[in-house]
Scaffold this active site. Sequence first.
Site, PDB file in Angstrom:
ATOM      1  N   SER A 143       0.840  -1.190   0.000  1.00 58.04           N
ATOM      2  CA  SER A 143       0.000   0.000   0.000  1.00 58.04           C
ATOM      3  C   SER A 143       0.877   1.241   0.000  1.00 58.04           C
ATOM      4  CB  SER A 143      -0.895   0.009   1.241  1.00 58.04           C
ATOM      5  OG  SER A 143      -1.577   1.243   1.377  1.00 58.04           O
ATOM      6  N   TYR A 156      -3.030  -0.121  10.728  1.00 63.51           N
ATOM      7  CA  TYR A 156      -2.919  -0.592   9.348  1.00 63.51           C
ATOM      8  C   TYR A 156      -1.601  -0.134   8.722  1.00 63.51           C
ATOM      9  CZ  TYR A 156      -3.990  -1.114   4.367  1.00 63.51           C
ATOM     10  OH  TYR A 156      -3.945  -1.435   3.035  1.00 63.51           O
TER      11      TYR A 156
END
Length: 337
Positions: A143, A156
């Site tokens: 990501s 996260y």
Amino acid sequence: MPENRSPRTVVVTGASGGIGRATAVEFGRRGDRVALLARGEAGLAAAAEEVRAAGGTPLVVPVDVADADAVQAAADRVEAELGEIDVWVNVAFTAVFAPFHELTAEEYARVTEVTYLGFVHGTMAALRRMRPRDRGVIVQTGSALGRRGIPLQSAYCGAKHAVKGFTESLLTELKAEGSGVHITRVDLPGVNTPQFSWVLNKMPKKPQPVAPIYAPELMGRVMVHAAEHPRRRAWWIGTPTVYTVLGNEVWPQFMDWYLARNGIEGQLTDEDASAADPVNLHEPADAGRDYGAEGRFSDQQWTWDAQIWASRYHGAVAAAAGAGLVAGATALLRRRS
């Protein structure tokens, strides 16, 4: 299925919805045998039907990737029923939208167990089978937030940073032993997945992806392409991913200022959150209901990006740019002469 290509056995974690589901269906279009690993029974069943309709052979394997033994058992079942695993794609994750000071240690641990250790467990299961055969591909879903942390997603972001670190370590180990197993990481932008309908949210408004928002089907095609070109160590996918990575490398202080000013509001919609909203942190939200691959933002999602095209065909782009430079230099020299 592409010409001159035999069907492969592929494992996709987090396959009941979002990017995992879109990736599994894309492998199905290539005629592959696709093992669908996730927790939600309704989502898994619907994903299996989509893989079958696309031309693939699905196998539903309910599993929580936070359980290392269960992941190993899932891999055993896949090989017993579909054959030797050729490709393993780690996608499964969970998250909490909240300021760090509002998170509990239990919530932080759970996000870490799924989003980071789930990748570790999947990679261990894949390597246990691939290394003795000296072949196979592992694809890690990274990501932009694994390169730059943002507010409201500390658990996260921390997990995705950890995925990057351990993947790079493993990559060097495989190279050192001259292994035929390849591992690649795909850093993705904000995507229109059901996550934003079922993530644990402690904010007063419902969450949304950081804009621009991309279609999960586009990301599925990217993931399959990465699996078919695994010698590339990492892929930056989407214009905002490139801006995020380069911006943080060149001027992290500016990124701090910008995200402090805009990062919270940019992740929240105008819609009020509710205590009745589904939560998938400890139990699957799609156990009794199928959410599909796409989330609530289909009217806003991007289905194409020039950067993604250029990343996929970077060789041709570089060749064209080189040819353009040569042609320009030649024309300039001719004018001077």
